[in-house]
Design a protein around this motif. Structure first.
Motif, PDB file in Angstrom:
ATOM      1  N   ARG A  57       0.667  -0.675   0.203  1.00  0.00           N
ATOM      2  CA  ARG A  57       0.130  -0.070  -0.593  1.00  0.00           C
ATOM      3  C   ARG A  57       1.115   1.277  -0.005  1.00  0.00           C
ATOM      4  NH1 ARG A  57      -3.368  -2.979  -1.396  1.00  0.00           N
ATOM      5  NH2 ARG A  57      -5.091  -2.886  -0.335  1.00  0.00           N
ATOM      6  N   ILE A  58       1.920   1.186   0.346  1.00  0.00           N
ATOM      7  CA  ILE A  58       3.307   2.312   0.680  1.00  0.00           C
ATOM      8  C   ILE A  58       3.073   2.120  -0.692  1.00  0.00           C
ATOM      9  CG2 ILE A  58       5.026   3.276   1.532  1.00  0.00           C
ATOM     10  CD1 ILE A  58       4.560   1.846   4.207  1.00  0.00           C
ATOM     11  N   ARG A  59       3.370   1.811  -0.709  1.00  0.00           N
ATOM     12  CA  ARG A  59       4.141   1.528  -2.618  1.00  0.00           C
ATOM     13  C   ARG A  59       3.314   2.614  -3.543  1.00  0.00           C
ATOM     14  NH1 ARG A  59       7.892  -3.882  -2.358  1.00  0.00           N
ATOM     15  NH2 ARG A  59       9.773  -2.981  -1.262  1.00  0.00           N
ATOM     16  N   ALA A  60       2.192   1.649  -3.304  1.00  0.00           N
ATOM     17  CA  ALA A  60       0.788   2.388  -4.169  1.00  0.00           C
ATOM     18  C   ALA A  60       0.966   3.683  -3.984  1.00  0.00           C
ATOM     19  CB  ALA A  60      -0.013   1.206  -4.139  1.00  0.00           C
ATOM     20  N   LEU A  61       0.766   4.110  -2.594  1.00  0.00           N
ATOM     21  CA  LEU A  61       0.958   5.591  -2.667  1.00  0.00           C
ATOM     22  C   LEU A  61       2.023   6.122  -2.969  1.00  0.00           C
ATOM     23  CD1 LEU A  61      -0.804   5.013   0.601  1.00  0.00           C
ATOM     24  CD2 LEU A  61      -1.975   6.194  -0.963  1.00  0.00           C
ATOM     25  N   HIS A  66       2.494  10.210  -3.306  1.00  0.00           N
ATOM     26  CA  HIS A  66       2.746  10.375  -2.103  1.00  0.00           C
ATOM     27  C   HIS A  66       4.117  10.074  -1.330  1.00  0.00           C
ATOM     28  CE1 HIS A  66      -1.593  11.067  -1.575  1.00  0.00           C
ATOM     29  NE2 HIS A  66      -1.828   9.844  -2.495  1.00  0.00           N
ATOM     30  N   PRO A  67       4.442  11.408  -0.773  1.00  0.00           N
ATOM     31  CA  PRO A  67       5.919  11.395   0.190  1.00  0.00           C
ATOM     32  C   PRO A  67       5.606  10.476   1.187  1.00  0.00           C
ATOM     33  CG  PRO A  67       5.100  13.013   0.518  1.00  0.00           C
ATOM     34  CD  PRO A  67       3.984  12.824  -0.057  1.00  0.00           C
ATOM     35  N   ILE A  68       4.971   9.254   1.474  1.00  0.00           N
ATOM     36  CA  ILE A  68       4.465   8.631   2.733  1.00  0.00           C
ATOM     37  C   ILE A  68       5.498   7.352   1.935  1.00  0.00           C
ATOM     38  CG2 ILE A  68       3.298   6.812   1.145  1.00  0.00           C
ATOM     39  CD1 ILE A  68       2.099   6.102   3.073  1.00  0.00           C
ATOM     40  N   ALA A  69       6.456   7.194   3.349  1.00  0.00           N
ATOM     41  CA  ALA A  69       7.353   5.724   3.953  1.00  0.00           C
ATOM     42  C   ALA A  69       7.566   5.223   5.296  1.00  0.00           C
ATOM     43  CB  ALA A  69       8.781   6.749   3.822  1.00  0.00           C
ATOM     44  N   PRO A  70       8.203   3.973   4.900  1.00  0.00           N
ATOM     45  CA  PRO A  70       7.260   3.343   5.956  1.00  0.00           C
ATOM     46  C   PRO A  70       7.842   3.795   7.883  1.00  0.00           C
ATOM     47  CG  PRO A  70       8.856   1.505   4.465  1.00  0.00           C
ATOM     48  CD  PRO A  70       8.431   3.158   4.135  1.00  0.00           C
ATOM     49  N   ARG A 114      -0.394  14.708   7.822  1.00  0.00           N
ATOM     50  CA  ARG A 114      -0.244  15.059   6.525  1.00  0.00           C
ATOM     51  C   ARG A 114       0.611  15.214   5.781  1.00  0.00           C
ATOM     52  NH1 ARG A 114      -0.892  18.950  10.563  1.00  0.00           N
ATOM     53  NH2 ARG A 114       0.695  20.164  10.586  1.00  0.00           N
ATOM     54  N   ASN A 115       1.410  15.622   5.949  1.00  0.00           N
ATOM     55  CA  ASN A 115       3.700  15.538   5.795  1.00  0.00           C
ATOM     56  C   ASN A 115       3.590  14.320   5.131  1.00  0.00           C
ATOM     57  OD1 ASN A 115       3.522  17.622   6.162  1.00  0.00           O
ATOM     58  ND2 ASN A 115       5.029  17.474   8.078  1.00  0.00           N
ATOM     59  N   SER A 116       3.141  12.910   5.235  1.00  0.00           N
ATOM     60  CA  SER A 116       2.868  11.649   3.845  1.00  0.00           C
ATOM     61  C   SER A 116       1.958  12.007   3.409  1.00  0.00           C
ATOM     62  CB  SER A 116       2.299  11.061   4.737  1.00  0.00           C
ATOM     63  OG  SER A 116       4.342  10.837   6.299  1.00  0.00           O
ATOM     64  N   PHE A 117       1.199  12.914   2.548  1.00  0.00           N
ATOM     65  CA  PHE A 117       0.405  13.004   1.857  1.00  0.00           C
ATOM     66  C   PHE A 117       0.464  14.193   0.667  1.00  0.00           C
ATOM     67  CE2 PHE A 117      -0.780  10.113   4.612  1.00  0.00           C
ATOM     68  CZ  PHE A 117      -1.166   9.005   3.372  1.00  0.00           C
ATOM     69  N   ALA A 118       0.876  13.850  -0.609  1.00  0.00           N
ATOM     70  CA  ALA A 118       0.195  15.312  -0.992  1.00  0.00           C
ATOM     71  C   ALA A 118      -0.369  15.892  -0.899  1.00  0.00           C
ATOM     72  CB  ALA A 118       0.038  14.254  -2.519  1.00  0.00           C
ATOM     73  N   GLY A 119      -0.733  17.192  -0.725  1.00  0.00           N
ATOM     74  CA  GLY A 119      -1.516  18.417  -0.363  1.00  0.00           C
ATOM     75  C   GLY A 119      -2.410  17.816   0.692  1.00  0.00           C
ATOM     76  N   GLY A 120      -1.279  17.403   1.801  1.00  0.00           N
ATOM     77  CA  GLY A 120      -2.249  17.017   3.072  1.00  0.00           C
ATOM     78  C   GLY A 120      -3.297  16.487   3.461  1.00  0.00           C
ATOM     79  N   ASP A 121      -3.577  15.321   1.964  1.00  0.00           N
ATOM     80  CA  ASP A 121      -4.712  14.392   2.122  1.00  0.00           C
ATOM     81  C   ASP A 121      -4.768  13.385   2.882  1.00  0.00           C
ATOM     82  OD1 ASP A 121      -6.824  13.457   1.751  1.00  0.00           O
ATOM     83  OD2 ASP A 121      -6.775  13.047  -0.400  1.00  0.00           O
ATOM     84  N   PHE A 122      -4.323  13.574   3.704  1.00  0.00           N
ATOM     85  CA  PHE A 122      -4.706  11.877   5.187  1.00  0.00           C
ATOM     86  C   PHE A 122      -5.384  11.344   5.045  1.00  0.00           C
ATOM     87  CE2 PHE A 122      -5.629  15.999   7.864  1.00  0.00           C
ATOM     88  CZ  PHE A 122      -7.196  15.117   8.494  1.00  0.00           C
TER      89      PHE A 122
END
Length: 164
Positions: A57-61, A66-70, A114-122
């Protein structure tokens, strides 16, 4: 993907996000030793002892931009290879050789991630909006030590009793 996978990362923090990787962890009734919560009203306790998420899911995001990481959304355990659609409340997971956890609920995302998501879209990982994309909370049924690379197994529920 299926029932068998592995622990990719174990993450902790003194409170808040991101949670950072550790080489091993002692898991007990209240979660991982040394892990803290900035908001004890909404995080932690026996029914929210562990927070788990899927590397797939993280990789798909990430592929969505999205700047998400483990660990960036506060999960303690990032798992790989488990069919995340089957990780639902009531499901049990064997982690490493000894740890047994039971999923208690889907998490509710908040602005702290929110910093893990583009546009803060948590809310991109809010179960009510995007089913199957949420992190989950779990209670610890049996503790022990786990390490990245340890196996993770989604245990199938017992068959219902046959009807007469």
């Amino acid at each position: 993907m299926g029932r068998f996978g592995r622990i990719v990362q174990i993450s902790v923090s003194p409170g808040g996000v991101p949670k950072l990787p550790v080489e091993a962890a002692e898991v007990g009734e209240l979660g991982i030793a040394g892990d803290g919560h900035a908001d004890a009203e909404h995080h932690g306790g026996p029914d929210r002892a562990l927070c788990l998420f899927s590397l797939e899911r993280i990789r798909a995001l990430q592929a969505e931009g999205h700047p998400i990481a483990p660990g960036s959304t506060g999960e303690n355990l990032t798992l790989e290879g488990i069919d995340w659609e089957l990780v639902v409340p009531g499901a049990r997971l064997r982690l490493g050789a000894h740890v047994l956890a039971e999923v208690t609920r889907y998490t509710t995302p908040c602005k702290t991630i929110r910093n893990s998501f583009a546009g803060g879209d948590f809310n991109r990982i809010h179960h009510a909006i995007h089913p199957g994309w949420s992190r989950v909370y779990a209670r610890v049924l049996r503790g022990g030590v786990i390490r990245p690379g340890d196996p993770a197994e989604l245990l199938l529920p017992p068959d219902p009793a046959p009807r007469s």
